[in-house]
Motif scaffolding. Structure first.
Motif, mmCIF file in Angstrom:
data_model
loop_
_atom_site.group_PDB
_atom_site.id
_atom_site.type_symbol
_atom_site.label_atom_id
_atom_site.label_comp_id
_atom_site.label_asym_id
_atom_site.label_seq_id
_atom_site.Cartn_x
_atom_site.Cartn_y
_atom_site.Cartn_z
ATOM 1 N N GLY A 92 0.789 -1.221 0.000
ATOM 2 C CA GLY A 92 0.000 0.000 0.000
ATOM 3 C C GLY A 92 0.820 1.269 0.000
ATOM 4 N N SER A 93 2.133 1.150 -0.262
ATOM 5 C CA SER A 93 3.000 2.313 -0.146
ATOM 6 C C SER A 93 3.075 3.142 -1.415
ATOM 7 C CB SER A 93 4.419 1.866 0.249
ATOM 8 O OG SER A 93 4.967 1.043 -0.769
ATOM 9 N N VAL A 94 2.551 2.632 -2.534
ATOM 10 C CA VAL A 94 2.605 3.372 -3.786
ATOM 11 C C VAL A 94 1.199 3.698 -4.257
ATOM 12 C CG1 VAL A 94 4.818 2.445 -4.542
ATOM 13 C CG2 VAL A 94 2.742 1.177 -5.060
ATOM 14 N N LYS A 95 1.032 4.911 -4.770
ATOM 15 C CA LYS A 95 -0.285 5.358 -5.192
ATOM 16 C C LYS A 95 -0.695 4.684 -6.495
ATOM 17 C CE LYS A 95 -3.072 9.545 -5.488
ATOM 18 N NZ LYS A 95 -3.071 11.014 -5.347
ATOM 19 N N PHE A 96 0.287 4.407 -7.353
ATOM 20 C CA PHE A 96 0.014 3.730 -8.616
ATOM 21 C C PHE A 96 0.905 2.494 -8.705
ATOM 22 C CE2 PHE A 96 -1.051 8.158 -9.320
ATOM 23 C CZ PHE A 96 -2.290 8.073 -9.947
ATOM 24 N N ARG A 97 0.418 1.459 -9.340
ATOM 25 C CA ARG A 97 1.207 0.245 -9.524
ATOM 26 C C ARG A 97 1.178 -0.143 -10.997
ATOM 27 N NH1 ARG A 97 -2.125 -4.052 -10.322
ATOM 28 N NH2 ARG A 97 -4.307 -3.832 -9.660
ATOM 29 N N ASP A 98 2.142 -0.960 -11.383
ATOM 30 C CA ASP A 98 2.217 -1.407 -12.774
ATOM 31 C C ASP A 98 1.350 -2.643 -12.964
ATOM 32 O OD1 ASP A 98 4.016 0.599 -13.062
ATOM 33 O OD2 ASP A 98 5.795 -0.682 -13.222
ATOM 34 N N ASP A 99 0.488 -2.602 -13.965
ATOM 35 C CA ASP A 99 -0.307 -3.768 -14.326
ATOM 36 C C ASP A 99 0.528 -4.606 -15.304
ATOM 37 O OD1 ASP A 99 -2.145 -5.349 -16.140
ATOM 38 O OD2 ASP A 99 -3.616 -4.607 -14.684
ATOM 39 N N PRO A 100 0.921 -5.824 -14.907
ATOM 40 C CA PRO A 100 1.828 -6.633 -15.752
ATOM 41 C C PRO A 100 1.292 -6.877 -17.156
ATOM 42 C CG PRO A 100 1.593 -7.591 -13.560
ATOM 43 C CD PRO A 100 0.566 -6.523 -13.665
ATOM 44 N N GLU A 101 -0.010 -7.167 -17.257
ATOM 45 C CA GLU A 101 -0.579 -7.466 -18.577
ATOM 46 C C GLU A 101 -0.549 -6.236 -19.477
ATOM 47 O OE1 GLU A 101 -4.595 -9.415 -20.615
ATOM 48 O OE2 GLU A 101 -4.633 -8.724 -18.521
ATOM 49 N N LEU A 102 -0.963 -5.092 -18.937
ATOM 50 C CA LEU A 102 -0.944 -3.867 -19.729
ATOM 51 C C LEU A 102 0.471 -3.473 -20.116
ATOM 52 C CD1 LEU A 102 -3.614 -1.725 -17.822
ATOM 53 C CD2 LEU A 102 -3.886 -2.919 -20.013
ATOM 54 N N LYS A 103 1.416 -3.742 -19.225
ATOM 55 C CA LYS A 103 2.815 -3.419 -19.525
ATOM 56 C C LYS A 103 3.340 -4.273 -20.664
ATOM 57 C CE LYS A 103 7.113 -2.310 -17.153
ATOM 58 N NZ LYS A 103 7.844 -2.281 -15.841
ATOM 59 N N ARG A 104 2.958 -5.559 -20.682
ATOM 60 C CA ARG A 104 3.362 -6.437 -21.792
ATOM 61 C C ARG A 104 2.769 -5.970 -23.110
ATOM 62 N NH1 ARG A 104 2.443 -10.565 -18.012
ATOM 63 N NH2 ARG A 104 0.370 -10.978 -18.915
ATOM 64 N N VAL A 105 1.497 -5.525 -23.058
ATOM 65 C CA VAL A 105 0.839 -5.041 -24.275
ATOM 66 C C VAL A 105 1.553 -3.806 -24.808
ATOM 67 C CG1 VAL A 105 -1.269 -3.979 -25.166
ATOM 68 C CG2 VAL A 105 -1.410 -6.030 -23.736
ATOM 69 N N ALA A 128 -1.788 0.095 -28.940
ATOM 70 C CA ALA A 128 -1.117 -0.672 -27.886
ATOM 71 C C ALA A 128 0.065 0.103 -27.299
ATOM 72 C CB ALA A 128 -0.643 -2.008 -28.450
ATOM 73 N N ALA A 129 0.824 0.791 -28.165
ATOM 74 C CA ALA A 129 2.004 1.525 -27.705
ATOM 75 C C ALA A 129 1.642 2.672 -26.767
ATOM 76 C CB ALA A 129 2.789 2.050 -28.905
ATOM 77 N N SER A 130 0.400 3.156 -26.869
ATOM 78 C CA SER A 130 -0.014 4.285 -26.029
ATOM 79 C C SER A 130 -0.791 3.843 -24.786
ATOM 80 C CB SER A 130 -0.877 5.249 -26.846
ATOM 81 O OG SER A 130 -2.058 4.600 -27.296
ATOM 82 N N VAL A 131 -0.856 2.537 -24.542
ATOM 83 C CA VAL A 131 -1.580 2.033 -23.367
ATOM 84 C C VAL A 131 -0.911 2.521 -22.086
ATOM 85 C CG1 VAL A 131 -2.021 -0.068 -22.031
ATOM 86 C CG2 VAL A 131 -2.631 0.023 -24.442
ATOM 87 N N GLU A 132 -1.703 2.974 -21.150
ATOM 88 C CA GLU A 132 -1.190 3.376 -19.830
ATOM 89 C C GLU A 132 -1.253 2.171 -18.908
ATOM 90 O OE1 GLU A 132 0.604 4.666 -17.078
ATOM 91 O OE2 GLU A 132 0.234 6.343 -18.471
ATOM 92 N N TYR A 133 -0.074 1.668 -18.537
ATOM 93 C CA TYR A 133 -0.051 0.458 -17.713
ATOM 94 C C TYR A 133 0.022 0.758 -16.214
ATOM 95 C CZ TYR A 133 5.019 1.288 -17.602
ATOM 96 O OH TYR A 133 6.254 1.845 -17.451
ATOM 97 N N ARG A 134 0.204 2.014 -15.844
ATOM 98 C CA ARG A 134 0.204 2.380 -14.425
ATOM 99 C C ARG A 134 -1.241 2.642 -13.986
ATOM 100 N NH1 ARG A 134 2.408 6.796 -12.677
ATOM 101 N NH2 ARG A 134 3.283 5.919 -10.773
ATOM 102 N N VAL A 135 -1.709 1.867 -13.031
ATOM 103 C CA VAL A 135 -3.088 1.974 -12.575
ATOM 104 C C VAL A 135 -3.098 2.363 -11.094
ATOM 105 C CG1 VAL A 135 -3.927 0.304 -14.240
ATOM 106 C CG2 VAL A 135 -3.190 -0.483 -11.999
ATOM 107 N N GLU A 136 -4.181 2.976 -10.682
ATOM 108 C CA GLU A 136 -4.286 3.420 -9.294
ATOM 109 C C GLU A 136 -4.371 2.215 -8.359
ATOM 110 O OE1 GLU A 136 -6.890 6.603 -6.614
ATOM 111 O OE2 GLU A 136 -7.266 6.358 -8.762
#
Length: 583
Positions: free
Chosen positions: A437-450, A494-502
């Motif tokens: 819970g220490s970060v406001k946003f986290r990386d979504d692995p699936e979106l990051k791969r896309v 796909a290249a413009s996908v935002e993989y950082r989610v709240e």
């Protein structure tokens, strides 16, 4: 008196004066004169009477004997050298294979955990004994591995680099510390460090390497401890590990590197057991998560005087604020030395009791811990990350919790604060750096791969092998299930996908801690008291301002309540007794 007698007397006094002068020179320059000789005496052979015991089985009678000997040695000197060895297979770390513990008497026990498959009861008791300090470089990392692999807790670990900082030395790896402080060279060949520690029989070079790491750790501890308790060369008293523990306790079980940049020249890097030739590179300290505060060389306290209209002293203030009252026509200058301003209006309150006298008392421009006057940094005893979430009535008049520390003491105080933050993080379920819970946003692995696949195919598709291209296209089509082929438009999407989610579990550490203390743990005065008592215990300041005390804000609020200048709601948030009545 004859002439001969007078000459003899003169000669006698000249010899006495020369002798006194020689003693003075020796005492004054004892460090430079005796340093090399002391290294020969004490550190020419830092591992005398070394006794290594290799233990392969829980059932061995030798195992119990060695554990009893280590415990007996800890009766007189409660410090053990501590280290671990392991191997890595296919990029994955195997469980700890070897545990080294050494005493100040030269006994080093090498526990081959890979053969034992468990922690012997006596060894578990020794590791979990918080009265025995386990020293090394980055011992917390080894303790975490033992906990993960064998379910044993290692209490009271102490990183030797803390002692280096406290004694004014550069921190470094174990090999560097051994060379600098013991004049002893450890064999740190990477091939030996990464050898097979799970072998059926360890080679003599392996035994020597493993034992020396633990034995040298104790010797370095003893040397640095003596630096912290300097004595004249004719004094022979032994180290008092109980008094030393009081100095080290704030740093027990604290990681030297996490979250803090010590801003020191030289290496403070965590030990690494990477299997390969080491390459020379400078250690890059981690980014400091807290506001960097500048060092001041000019006076912080001006000790100007502020008076009520009738001449009663209200408090001491700085020159800038005193001048502000004059520029706003709110006060009149009474004298130049000391610079005194008398208000033209009746203030909301006057000095009452010890609370009022604290603000009236002049403050010294010096480190409150060691008394140094050359340079200092402001220290917020109750850190700002908590104070900023307090109600306004508890955020005003916080000068009581702003103290001056020299750079070294400020550095050590910040490091010791990490232990309290860690405890608060657990107590209040408020992760402050490494929790989920220490970060406001986290990386979504699936979106990051896309996104990665989209960018790679869009900008470098012609250079990627066909098999890899097919794999990336499959990733995109699985994600965009309504598409049947990979087009340029799809790649750009796909290249413009935002993989950082709240992060739904995010919480701000300071805000959560304040909320929990306000609602569950006795109010905010308890949180203030916690930090102030920690500062007193960790730093043992000898030059605190007169009337400084841990209950200052509680006393101040009670005075304000008696004068009808505080809301009952604020008293409840502070955690003051309901018997305090608001007039």
């Amino acid at each position: 008196m004859s002439q001969e007698s007078g000459v003899a007397t003169t000669r006698k006094w000249a010899i006495v004066a020369a002798g006194v002068g020689l003693v003075y020179v020796l005492v004054r320059n004892r460090q430079s004169l005796l340093g090399p000789l002391r290294r020969v005496w004490h550190y020419g052979s830092p591992l005398p009477q070394r006794h290594i015991e290799v233990l392969n089985s829980v059932q061995e009678t030798t195992t119990q004997w060695v554990l009893n000997e280590l415990k007996n040695h800890c009766q007189t000197f409660k410090v053990l050298g501590f280290d671990c060895e392991w191997i890595t297979v296919g990029g994955s770390r195997r469980p700890v294979a070897l545990l080294q513990l050494s005493s100040h008497r030269g006994l080093c026990a090498l526990f081959r955990l890979c053969h034992m498959k468990q922690i012997p009861k006596g060894l578990r008791e020794l590791l979990e004994d918080d009265a025995v300090i386990k020293v090394g470089v980055a011992p917390q990392e080894d303790a975490m591995k033992l906990s993960h692999d064998y379910g044993v807790g290692v209490a009271s670990t102490l990183d030797l680099r803390f002692l280096c900082v406290m004694a004014g030395h550069k921190p470094g790896g174990l090999g560097k510390l051994s060379q600098t402080h013991l004049n002893y060279t450890l064999d740190k060949n990477w091939r030996l460090a990464c050898s097979n520690w799970e072998a059926k029989e360890l080679e003599p070079k392996q035994l020597n390497y493993a034992a020396n790491d633990a034995l040298v750790a104790v010797a370095i501890y003893q040397k640095l401890a003596r630096d912290l308790e300097p004595k004249y060369f004719w004094q022979r008293r032994s180290l008092n590990d109980d008094s030393l523990r009081n100095k080290f306790e704030p740093f027990l079980d604290v990681d030297f590197t996490k979250g803090f940049s010590l801003s020191l020249t030289g290496s403070g890097a965590t030990r690494s057991k990477s299997c390969g030739p080491s390459k020379s590179k400078k250690w890059l300290p981690k980014k400091q998560p807290f506001r960097q505060m500048g060092t001041r060389s000019k006076d912080f306290y001006d000790n100007c005087l502020l008076q009520a209209p009738d001449g009663e002293l209200l408090c001491t203030i700085d020159r800038r604020k005193a001048s502000w009252y004059l520029n706003q026509n709110l006060g009149t200058q009474i004298s130049e030395e000391p610079f005194t301003v008398r208000l033209n209006f009746e203030p909301a309150g006057r000095a009452v009791g010890d609370v009022g006298r604290y603000y009236q008392t002049p403050k010294e421009n010096q480190c409150v811990v060691c008394g140094d006057r050359d340079a200092y940094i402001r220290k917020n005893v109750v850190p700002r990350e908590y104070r900023k979430h307090f109600p306004m009535v508890m955020k005003s008049h916080t000068s009581h919790d702003v103290l001056l520390l020299c750079p070294t003491c400020h550095q050590l105080s910040n490091i010791s604060d990490l232990r309290v933050r860690t405890k608060l993080a657990v107590q209040c379920e408020a992760p402050f750096k490494y929790g989920d819970g220490s970060v406001k946003f986290r990386d979504d692995p699936e979106l990051k791969r896309v996104q990665s696949a989209g960018k790679a195919l869009l900008y470098h598709g012609t250079k990627i092998p066909a098999a890899k291209v097919a794999d990336m296209q499959r990733t995109l089509l699985e994600f965009y299930s309504d598409q049947t082929e990979v087009t340029e438009q799809l790649l750009r999407q796909a290249a413009s996908v935002e993989y950082r989610v709240e992060n739904a579990d995010y919480c701000q550490h300071g805000e959560r801690v304040v909320q929990q203390y306000r609602d569950k743990f006795g109010g905010l005065v308890e949180l203030e008291r916690l930090w102030r008592e920690h500062f007193l215990h960790a730093m043992q300041p000898r030059f605190l301002p007169e009337l400084w005390n841990v209950n200052h804000n509680a006393d101040r609020l009670e005075v304000r309540a008696s004068e009808g200048r505080v809301d009952e709601a604020d008293l409840l948030v502070a955690g003051l007794d309901a018997k305090v009545k608001v007039i």
